[in-house]
Motif scaffolding. Structure first.
Motif, short mmCIF file in Angstrom:
data_model
loop_
_atom_site.label_atom_id
_atom_site.label_comp_id
_atom_site.label_asym_id
_atom_site.label_seq_id
_atom_site.Cartn_x
_atom_site.Cartn_y
_atom_site.Cartn_z
N GLU A 78 -15.44 6.06 -3.66
CA GLU A 78 -16.01 4.84 -4.21
C GLU A 78 -15.27 4.38 -5.45
O GLU A 78 -15.08 3.19 -5.68
N PHE A 79 -14.82 5.36 -6.28
CA PHE A 79 -14.11 4.94 -7.50
C PHE A 79 -12.76 4.32 -7.15
O PHE A 79 -12.27 3.44 -7.88
N VAL A 80 -12.14 4.75 -6.04
CA VAL A 80 -10.88 4.13 -5.60
C VAL A 80 -11.14 2.69 -5.18
O VAL A 80 -10.41 1.77 -5.57
N LEU A 81 -12.19 2.49 -4.40
CA LEU A 81 -12.53 1.13 -3.97
C LEU A 81 -12.85 0.25 -5.17
O LEU A 81 -12.49 -0.94 -5.20
N GLU A 82 -13.52 0.81 -6.17
CA GLU A 82 -13.84 0.04 -7.37
C GLU A 82 -12.58 -0.40 -8.09
O GLU A 82 -12.46 -1.55 -8.55
N ASP A 83 -11.61 0.50 -8.20
CA ASP A 83 -10.34 0.14 -8.84
C ASP A 83 -9.67 -1.00 -8.09
O ASP A 83 -9.19 -1.98 -8.70
N PHE A 84 -9.63 -0.90 -6.76
CA PHE A 84 -8.97 -1.95 -5.97
C PHE A 84 -9.70 -3.28 -6.13
O PHE A 84 -9.08 -4.33 -6.22
N ARG A 85 -11.03 -3.25 -6.17
CA ARG A 85 -11.78 -4.50 -6.35
C ARG A 85 -11.46 -5.12 -7.70
O ARG A 85 -11.33 -6.35 -7.82
N ASN A 86 -11.38 -4.30 -8.72
CA ASN A 86 -11.06 -4.81 -10.05
C ASN A 86 -9.66 -5.41 -10.09
O ASN A 86 -9.44 -6.48 -10.68
N TRP A 87 -8.69 -4.71 -9.50
CA TRP A 87 -7.34 -5.24 -9.45
C TRP A 87 -7.32 -6.58 -8.71
O TRP A 87 -6.67 -7.53 -9.13
N ARG A 88 -8.03 -6.64 -7.58
CA ARG A 88 -8.03 -7.85 -6.76
C ARG A 88 -8.64 -9.03 -7.51
O ARG A 88 -8.21 -10.18 -7.32
N SER A 89 -9.65 -8.76 -8.35
CA SER A 89 -10.29 -9.85 -9.08
C SER A 89 -9.31 -10.54 -10.03
O SER A 89 -9.51 -11.70 -10.39
N ASN A 90 -8.27 -9.83 -10.43
CA ASN A 90 -7.29 -10.39 -11.36
C ASN A 90 -5.97 -10.74 -10.68
O ASN A 90 -5.27 -11.64 -11.13
N GLU A 91 -5.65 -10.00 -9.61
CA GLU A 91 -4.42 -10.28 -8.85
C GLU A 91 -4.76 -10.29 -7.37
O GLU A 91 -4.58 -9.29 -6.66
N PRO A 92 -5.29 -11.40 -6.86
CA PRO A 92 -5.76 -11.45 -5.46
C PRO A 92 -4.72 -11.03 -4.45
O PRO A 92 -5.04 -10.44 -3.41
N ASP A 93 -3.45 -11.33 -4.72
CA ASP A 93 -2.39 -11.02 -3.74
C ASP A 93 -2.05 -9.53 -3.72
O ASP A 93 -1.32 -9.08 -2.83
N GLU A 116 -2.48 9.15 -3.25
CA GLU A 116 -2.52 8.16 -2.18
C GLU A 116 -3.87 8.21 -1.46
O GLU A 116 -4.53 9.25 -1.44
N THR A 117 -4.26 7.08 -0.87
CA THR A 117 -5.51 7.00 -0.11
C THR A 117 -5.19 6.49 1.29
O THR A 117 -4.34 5.62 1.47
N PHE A 118 -5.91 7.03 2.28
CA PHE A 118 -5.69 6.67 3.68
C PHE A 118 -6.97 6.06 4.24
O PHE A 118 -8.06 6.62 4.10
N PHE A 119 -6.82 4.89 4.87
CA PHE A 119 -7.96 4.11 5.34
C PHE A 119 -7.85 3.86 6.84
O PHE A 119 -6.77 3.91 7.42
N TRP A 120 -8.99 3.54 7.43
CA TRP A 120 -9.01 2.85 8.72
C TRP A 120 -9.05 1.36 8.46
O TRP A 120 -9.71 0.89 7.51
N LEU A 121 -8.38 0.59 9.29
CA LEU A 121 -8.51 -0.86 9.30
C LEU A 121 -9.38 -1.21 10.50
O LEU A 121 -8.91 -1.21 11.64
N ALA A 134 -2.12 3.20 4.69
CA ALA A 134 -1.88 4.10 3.57
C ALA A 134 -1.57 3.28 2.32
O ALA A 134 -0.86 2.28 2.39
N VAL A 135 -2.12 3.71 1.19
CA VAL A 135 -1.98 2.98 -0.07
C VAL A 135 -1.47 3.93 -1.13
O VAL A 135 -1.97 5.05 -1.28
N SER A 136 -0.48 3.51 -1.90
CA SER A 136 0.06 4.34 -2.97
C SER A 136 -0.97 4.51 -4.08
O SER A 136 -1.95 3.76 -4.17
N SER A 137 -0.76 5.47 -4.95
CA SER A 137 -1.74 5.82 -5.96
C SER A 137 -2.00 4.68 -6.95
O SER A 137 -3.09 4.56 -7.48
N PRO A 343 -13.16 10.79 -11.43
CA PRO A 343 -14.20 11.66 -10.88
C PRO A 343 -13.68 12.76 -9.96
O PRO A 343 -14.37 13.77 -9.78
N ASP A 344 -12.48 12.61 -9.38
CA ASP A 344 -11.96 13.65 -8.50
C ASP A 344 -11.50 14.88 -9.27
O ASP A 344 -11.18 15.91 -8.67
#
Length: 389
Positions: A78-93, A116-121, A134-137, A343-344
């Motif tokens: 969840e903390f990874v997703l939170e970081d990505f959401r925060n980044w996206r709010s400032n840099e949508p691309d 790194e984090t690994f997701f399903w699409l 796959a997403v870099s750190s 948190p990890d």
């Protein structure tokens, strides 16, 4: 490839010479109901075959219950997703895909010891046809792979997957090491010491500066001034003098929460704001985390924690488990720089140029604060909320 129920799992187990069993008794119906998604069958097979552990000292597969709730698959991601959401709010691309729980949002299923984090699409109705992303750190590298989770793990351990997103030190023969069972009393529990490779935590590269004026410029001071603090008492309780900029901030505001960061005080009446308790908790958490991860790291390695020599001291915390600390070297306390542990309990970020007030000022004024990403609830103008008994 190995798409489909159980596809490729037997081959992966053969490659890494694993003949054991994984998790049992998982209520997949409850997991999927909580997640709001069906889950690929090969992932369920991976969890059934492999226990919590690490492939090639690099890749880990999440297991429902890692965060304490047996139906929770997202857990510490969840903390990874939170970081990505925060980044996206400032840099949508910067974030090219939706994020869970958005429609067709990336769903995390694994990670690495390098961050790194690994997701399903989740495109399409059949989860067994979902691709892996796959997403870099640092969130700068995104790669999509037309493969199942099992195929992806197999490609990593065999070295056939080539990508700049994957850490370059993934090497050696295919292998899997389970984590020691934390309730198994027969497991090795020898005393552990800080590892020399972590001595870099103790050495700053630049002298941090007092940036309390920046904090005061953006955060109004409480209408009711805090009671004067006799610093001899908290310093005696902690056993260390603390940096002057921190003491000046407490004198001006008192203990409390700046945006979503609780600033702590030694011996605070409110347990959630007690620096001593928070530092002791970090020491216990690190001991447990690195004891469980001995095979992941090869040996037990961790930073020192106060009252150990040059041990870190926690001065701030967030609700998601992120903690901010001082690196208590050099001896001159006003030259201590700060760091963040996520948190990890693996991801340590050292801000060698930042004092405590320097970190806080940047956090309050910079919407995208690097890898420290604010929580979704921590939006709006910078603010301070005093701690209440």
């Amino acid at each position: 490839m190995g798409r489909g129920p159980g596809g490729g799992i037997d081959e992966l187990a053969r490659l890494v010479a694993w003949a054991g069993q994984g998790a049992e008794g998982i209520d997949w119906t409850a997991v999927e109901r909580r997640l709001g998604h069906r889950i690929p069958c090969d992932y369920k097979g991976l969890v059934a075959r492999f226990p919590r552990g690490v492939f090639n000292d690099y890749l880990t597969v999440a297991v429902p219950g890692d965060n304490g709730d047996e139906t929770d698959l997202i857990g510490g991601f969840e903390f990874v997703l939170e970081d990505f959401r925060n980044w996206r709010s400032n840099e949508p691309d910067m974030i090219p895909y939706p994020l869970y729980p958005e429609p067709q949002g990336l769903v995390p299923w694994g990670g690495s010891t390098q961050g790194e984090t690994f997701f399903w699409l989740p495109e399409g109705a059949d989860p067994d046809e979902w691709d892996v992303v796959a997403v870099s750190s640092d969130g700068s590298g995104w790669r999509r792979f037309p493969a199942s989770a099992t195929d992806f793990v197999t490609a990593v351990v065999t070295g056939t997957l080539r990508s700049d997103v994957i850490a370059h030190d993934v090497q050696g023969p295919p292998r899997f090491a389970p984590y020691p069972d934390p309730v198994d009393e027969s497991a090795t529990r020898r005393d552990w010491e800080p590892h020399p490779e972590l001595e870099w935590l103790l050495h700053g590269e630049a002298t941090p500066t007092d940036e309390l004026p920046r904090v005061m410029d953006v955060v109004p001071m409480p209408q009711e001034a805090p009671a004067p603090l006799a610093w001899e008492t908290p310093v005696r309780q902690l056993g260390r003098m603390l940096p002057a900029d921190y003491r000046a901030l407490i004198d001006a505001y008192g203990a409390g929460t700046f945006l979503d960061v609780r600033v702590l005080l030694p011996g605070a009446e409110q347990e959630a704001f007690d620096m001593i308790a928070a530092t002791e908790e970090l020491a216990r958490d690190l001991q447990e985390r690195y004891a469980m991860g001995e095979r992941e790291h090869g040996e037990r390695i961790r930073p020192r924690v106060h009252p150990e020599r040059n041990g870190v001291i926690v001065w701030g915390a967030r609700e998601d488990g992120t903690r901010m600390f001082w690196v208590t070297q050099p001896e001159e306390v006003n030259n201590w720089h700060v760091g963040v542990v996520k948190p990890d309990l693996i991801s340590f970020i050292i801000c060698r140029e930042k004092s405590m007030t320097g970190f806080l000022a940047s956090y309050l004024t910079e919407p995208d604060h690097g890898a420290y990403g604010r929580l979704r609830g921590a939006v709006g103008d910078p603010r301070f909320v005093p701690a209440r008994p």
